[in-house]
Design a protein around this motif. Structure first.
Motif, PDB file in Angstrom:
ATOM      1  N   ARG A  77       0.846  -1.198   0.000  1.00 24.47           N
ATOM      2  CA  ARG A  77       0.000   0.000   0.000  1.00 24.47           C
ATOM      3  C   ARG A  77       0.876   1.241   0.000  1.00 24.47           C
ATOM      4  O   ARG A  77       1.936   1.254   0.632  1.00 24.47           O
ATOM      5  CB  ARG A  77      -0.902   0.028   1.250  1.00 24.47           C
ATOM      6  N   LEU A  78       0.440   2.264  -0.673  1.00 29.42           N
ATOM      7  CA  LEU A  78       1.224   3.485  -0.743  1.00 29.42           C
ATOM      8  C   LEU A  78       1.080   4.272   0.574  1.00 29.42           C
ATOM      9  O   LEU A  78      -0.034   4.541   1.022  1.00 29.42           O
ATOM     10  CB  LEU A  78       0.733   4.340  -1.923  1.00 29.42           C
ATOM     11  N   VAL A  79       2.207   4.589   1.218  1.00 35.67           N
ATOM     12  CA  VAL A  79       2.150   5.398   2.446  1.00 35.67           C
ATOM     13  C   VAL A  79       2.952   6.669   2.241  1.00 35.67           C
ATOM     14  O   VAL A  79       3.865   6.716   1.419  1.00 35.67           O
ATOM     15  CB  VAL A  79       2.695   4.627   3.667  1.00 35.67           C
ATOM     16  N   LYS A  80       2.618   7.678   3.061  1.00 35.47           N
ATOM     17  CA  LYS A  80       3.284   8.976   2.915  1.00 35.47           C
ATOM     18  C   LYS A  80       4.026   9.307   4.219  1.00 35.47           C
ATOM     19  O   LYS A  80       3.472   9.181   5.316  1.00 35.47           O
ATOM     20  CB  LYS A  80       2.243  10.059   2.632  1.00 35.47           C
ATOM     21  N   LEU A  81       5.324   9.677   4.077  1.00 30.26           N
ATOM     22  CA  LEU A  81       6.119  10.068   5.248  1.00 30.26           C
ATOM     23  C   LEU A  81       5.778  11.516   5.578  1.00 30.26           C
ATOM     24  O   LEU A  81       6.057  12.426   4.793  1.00 30.26           O
ATOM     25  CB  LEU A  81       7.613   9.934   4.926  1.00 30.26           C
ATOM     26  N   VAL A  82       5.116  11.725   6.762  1.00 30.12           N
ATOM     27  CA  VAL A  82       4.644  13.071   7.083  1.00 30.12           C
ATOM     28  C   VAL A  82       5.508  13.788   8.104  1.00 30.12           C
ATOM     29  O   VAL A  82       5.310  14.965   8.377  1.00 30.12           O
ATOM     30  CB  VAL A  82       3.180  13.047   7.581  1.00 30.12           C
ATOM     31  N   GLY A  83       6.466  13.092   8.700  1.00 26.30           N
ATOM     32  CA  GLY A  83       7.302  13.791   9.681  1.00 26.30           C
ATOM     33  C   GLY A  83       8.357  12.875  10.275  1.00 26.30           C
ATOM     34  O   GLY A  83       8.406  11.682   9.976  1.00 26.30           O
ATOM     35  N   VAL A  84       9.227  13.490  11.108  1.00 23.64           N
ATOM     36  CA  VAL A  84      10.259  12.702  11.790  1.00 23.64           C
ATOM     37  C   VAL A  84      10.220  13.010  13.287  1.00 23.64           C
ATOM     38  O   VAL A  84       9.776  14.079  13.705  1.00 23.64           O
ATOM     39  CB  VAL A  84      11.670  13.006  11.248  1.00 23.64           C
ATOM     40  N   ALA A  85      10.686  12.045  14.058  1.00 21.14           N
ATOM     41  CA  ALA A  85      10.812  12.232  15.508  1.00 21.14           C
ATOM     42  C   ALA A  85      12.205  11.765  15.913  1.00 21.14           C
ATOM     43  O   ALA A  85      12.916  11.190  15.096  1.00 21.14           O
ATOM     44  CB  ALA A  85       9.739  11.421  16.238  1.00 21.14           C
ATOM     45  N   SER A  86      12.585  12.064  17.142  1.00 18.08           N
ATOM     46  CA  SER A  86      13.891  11.615  17.626  1.00 18.08           C
ATOM     47  C   SER A  86      13.696  10.618  18.764  1.00 18.08           C
ATOM     48  O   SER A  86      12.850  10.834  19.631  1.00 18.08           O
ATOM     49  CB  SER A  86      14.714  12.793  18.155  1.00 18.08           C
ATOM     50  N   GLY A  87      14.480   9.542  18.756  1.00 18.41           N
ATOM     51  CA  GLY A  87      14.421   8.590  19.872  1.00 18.41           C
ATOM     52  C   GLY A  87      13.509   7.417  19.623  1.00 18.41           C
ATOM     53  O   GLY A  87      13.087   6.748  20.562  1.00 18.41           O
ATOM     54  N   ILE A  88      13.168   7.144  18.351  1.00 21.55           N
ATOM     55  CA  ILE A  88      12.353   5.950  18.080  1.00 21.55           C
ATOM     56  C   ILE A  88      13.080   5.005  17.129  1.00 21.55           C
ATOM     57  O   ILE A  88      12.458   4.167  16.473  1.00 21.55           O
ATOM     58  CB  ILE A  88      10.951   6.304  17.505  1.00 21.55           C
ATOM     59  N   SER A  89      14.412   5.116  17.058  1.00 18.59           N
ATOM     60  CA  SER A  89      15.121   4.187  16.174  1.00 18.59           C
ATOM     61  C   SER A  89      15.130   2.803  16.802  1.00 18.59           C
ATOM     62  O   SER A  89      15.186   2.654  18.020  1.00 18.59           O
ATOM     63  CB  SER A  89      16.534   4.674  15.894  1.00 18.59           C
ATOM     64  N   ALA A  90      15.059   1.795  15.952  1.00 20.35           N
ATOM     65  CA  ALA A  90      14.933   0.417  16.411  1.00 20.35           C
ATOM     66  C   ALA A  90      16.251  -0.307  16.260  1.00 20.35           C
ATOM     67  O   ALA A  90      17.228   0.217  15.720  1.00 20.35           O
ATOM     68  CB  ALA A  90      13.851  -0.307  15.613  1.00 20.35           C
ATOM     69  N   PHE A  91      16.316  -1.523  16.767  1.00 19.90           N
ATOM     70  CA  PHE A  91      17.500  -2.360  16.706  1.00 19.90           C
ATOM     71  C   PHE A  91      17.362  -3.300  15.507  1.00 19.90           C
ATOM     72  O   PHE A  91      16.444  -4.099  15.439  1.00 19.90           O
ATOM     73  CB  PHE A  91      17.598  -3.167  18.000  1.00 19.90           C
ATOM     74  N   GLY A  92      18.214  -3.149  14.531  1.00 20.45           N
ATOM     75  CA  GLY A  92      18.208  -4.072  13.391  1.00 20.45           C
ATOM     76  C   GLY A  92      17.183  -3.754  12.322  1.00 20.45           C
ATOM     77  O   GLY A  92      16.881  -4.590  11.480  1.00 20.45           O
ATOM     78  N   GLY A  93      16.637  -2.559  12.343  1.00 18.67           N
ATOM     79  CA  GLY A  93      15.677  -2.206  11.313  1.00 18.67           C
ATOM     80  C   GLY A  93      15.178  -0.794  11.515  1.00 18.67           C
ATOM     81  O   GLY A  93      15.723  -0.049  12.332  1.00 18.67           O
ATOM     82  N   VAL A  94      14.142  -0.416  10.752  1.00 16.69           N
ATOM     83  CA  VAL A  94      13.611   0.943  10.855  1.00 16.69           C
ATOM     84  C   VAL A  94      12.222   0.877  11.475  1.00 16.69           C
ATOM     85  O   VAL A  94      11.376   0.086  11.051  1.00 16.69           O
ATOM     86  CB  VAL A  94      13.541   1.610   9.464  1.00 16.69           C
ATOM     87  N   ASN A  95      12.025   1.692  12.513  1.00 13.41           N
ATOM     88  CA  ASN A  95      10.709   1.784  13.117  1.00 13.41           C
ATOM     89  C   ASN A  95       9.835   2.735  12.319  1.00 13.41           C
ATOM     90  O   ASN A  95      10.208   3.882  12.089  1.00 13.41           O
ATOM     91  CB  ASN A  95      10.856   2.342  14.538  1.00 13.41           C
TER      92      ASN A  95
END
Lengths: 240, 375
Positions: free
Chosen positions: B165-183
């Motif tokens: 499904r097509l999704v749209k990146l609407v913003g960024v935050a700090s402190g939600i990076s995951a281990f071994g992948g992208v949150n």
């Protein structure tokens, strides 16, 4: 009664495949209140005899009665205790801790005897005064001459007020004047404190100041001379 | 003891003992830093618990780490709400996504978090602002950590395919990076629409905020008593489980323990050699004390006391160096995570190194044979 009585002492060492008999059935009696000297060529067994009589080394056979006790009957801990209570040592090397002042060197063994600090300080100061170092009590070994170091070592032995004082070549590392001072101290200790002083040396100055000189060779005592010196009345020594 | 021989020698001959103190200190620093770095890196697995206001988590029984979650029955929510200690409950969806971004970015492993968009929602409450949550109210919109933008190769406002499904990146935050992948954070509604496997209503987790004064462990225990098909944990224990799971699932834990053992041995060898050298240097003095009747046992105590002092001094030096390095790590954004337990564990190991060395060095005292002083 003799302060030290040894009978039929045997000791041998292994040297490679050879066994060397150092003591061969030696017996000796040493009296209290005298400076007794054992002399002889190197390798004659005099240091081995001193170590057995003083409780540092167990004989292969024979017995030592020291102050009425059978010295070698107990285990090593018992012998350690005997040495702690009754003996003092002066070695050729002074063996002082470089970290400690003269007073602390002398106090150190007293602490292990269970003495309080105040008592140890009193006794140590008295011992240092007796060897003529009353003004050097704060000096470390690096600040003392050879003769002064040996006097600290003697004070360390004396402060225990031992009935038995053993000395091994106490003057051989010293100049003439320092050696004479040490000899005078050892004589005085024997005569004034009624201490049994047994000394191993081949220093001729010591020989002339001893009350009794035992000549040793090849693990046996060859001669026993009672010296007619300023030391007082003559006593008999038993020699076999 | 009226003359503190061990300390007197240490102070007088400090130069001789300094290498041992530094060996002990650096062993401690190595142990501490590697533990801090391992925990720092693996701490990313606990980002969900750490950055949220929920004190109790409910998920599939036996779940060790967030990635292993499975859908649980909605009765879990009712059970949580029925507990007297619980103030409110929030669903949290989590699943692995299939990401197709711009061709040049290559394949990326993506974890989708479906969170509530209420302004005071619990999930990621510490890192998401109400404004950021509001952005997710639009269907098929997502947020990612600022640090992941390069990995995704997508600018803010860019679009990509997620689970087809097509999704749209609407913003960024700090402190939600995951281990071994992208949150990837989306609203619960978007997450449900994206997650092909779930039936719709079921989510992987429920998280609960407790009433003031309620005890998380007690709430979890009460919920577990009646639980069927789900299980409750405190946020702290779930976070800990996640870190430990990854520590031992990956080689990180084993290699950390292996390195710790190597550091321990090297530190102990250097320290014992220094102590042995110091004893050998004073062997005639010790032998004289022994001749004067001081038993070997009190002499051993002198050596052990010296080793304890070396340990204590090494500890102080090590703490100073470690604090400096941790500060440096923090300034450089290197993940390093440390807590009191790790400090205490490293301190205990450092003292262990010193005392093991002392025990090894004591053997040299056997050479303190007074008969050897007679020539």
């Amino acid at each position: 009664m003799s302060a030290l009585l040894a009978s039929n002492l045997y000791k041998s060492y292994a040297s490679g495949k050879l066994r060397i008999d150092v003591l061969r059935g030696l017996s000796i009696a040493v009296e209290a209140g005298r400076l007794t000297l054992i002399e002889g060529p190197s390798g004659c067994g005099k240091s081995t005899l001193l170590s057995i009589l003083s409780g540092l080394q167990r004989p292969d056979a024979g017995s030592v009665t020291a102050l009425g006790q059978d010295l070698w009957r107990g285990d090593n801990d018992a012998v350690d205790r005997f040495r702690l209570q009754h003996t003092g040592f002066v070695f050729q090397g002074f063996n002082l801790f470089s970290a400690l002042s003269a007073l602390e060197q002398v106090m150190l063994p007293l602490g292990y005897m269970g003495m309080t600090r105040a008592e140890a300080i009193d006794r140590s100061q008295a011992a240092l005064v007796e060897v003529g170092l009353g003004d050097r009590i704060d000096s470390r070994p690096a600040e003392l001459s050879g003769g002064e170091k040996q006097r600290v070592a003697i004070a360390r032995a004396l402060a225990k007020r031992p009935q038995l004082l053993f000395a091994d070549e106490p003057t051989s590392a010293l100049d003439a004047a320092s050696g004479q001072v040490v000899i005078d101290i050892l004589r005085r200790v024997a005569h004034e404190h009624d201490t049994t002083v047994l000394c191993v040396s081949h220093d001729p100055r010591l020989v002339s100041h001893a009350d009794r000189v035992l000549g040793m060779e090849d693990g046996v005592i060859l001669n026993d001379r009672k010296m007619q010196s300023v030391s007082g009345p003559e006593k008999d020594g038993n020699v076999s | 003891m009226i003359i503190p021989l061990a300390r007197k020698i240490l102070i007088h001959d400090w130069r001789r003992f300094l290498p041992a103190m530094f060996a002990v200190a650096l062993s401690g620093v190595l142990l501490l830093m590697q533990t801090a770095l391992v925990f720092g890196i693996l701490g990313a697995t606990a980002v969900y618990m750490r950055e949220s206001n929920a004190q109790v988590w409910v998920g599939y029984p036996g779940t060790q780490t967030i990635e292993l979650g499975r859908p649980i029955p909605v009765t879990a929510q009712t059970a949580l709400l029925a507990d007297p200690g619980v103030a409110r409950v929030e669903p949290f969806a989590w699943f692995n996504g299939d990401w197709q971004g711009p061709p040049r970015a290559g394949g990326v492993s993506v974890f989708v978090s479906g969170v509530s968009t209420e302004p005071n929602a619990l999930m990621f409450s510490r890192v998401l602002t109400p404004a950021q949550r509001a952005l997710l109210d639009q269907p098929f919109t997502i947020l990612v950590d600022r640090a992941e933008l390069a990995k995704l190769g997508l600018p803010i406002g860019g679009r990509a395919l997620l689970n087809g499904r097509l999704v749209k990146l609407v913003g960024v935050a700090s402190g939600i990076s995951a281990f071994g992948g992208v949150n990837v954070v989306a609203s619960l509604a978007t997450a449900r629409a994206l997650d092909g496997s779930s039936g719709g209503a079921e989510v992987e987790y429920y998280v609960a905020e407790l009433k003031h004064g309620a005890n998380a462990a007690a709430v979890a225990a009460r919920v577990n008593r009646e639980a069927r098909g789900y299980s409750a944990w405190t946020a702290a224990s779930f976070a800990r489980n996640a870190v430990l799971y990854w520590m031992f699932q990956t080689a990180a834990g084993v290699s950390a323990i292996f390195l710790a053992a190597v550091v321990f041995v090297v530190g102990a060898v250097i320290t014992s050699q220094t102590l042995m050298g110091a004893i050998t240097g004073s062997i005639n003095e010790y032998a004289t004390l022994h001749a004067l009747g001081v038993g070997l046992r009190p002499l051993r105590r002198v050596v052990l006391e010296q080793s304890a002092w070396i340990g204590a001094c090494g500890l102080v030096i090590g703490v100073v160096i470690s604090l400096g390095l941790l500060g440096l790590a923090q300034a450089q954004g290197v993940p390093a995570d440390i807590n009191l337990a790790v400090w205490l564990m490293c301190a205990a190991l450092v003292m262990g190194i010193a005392l093991v060395s002392g025990t090894a060095a004591v053997r040299v005292l056997r050479k303190a044979d007074p008969a050897s002083l007679l020539r």
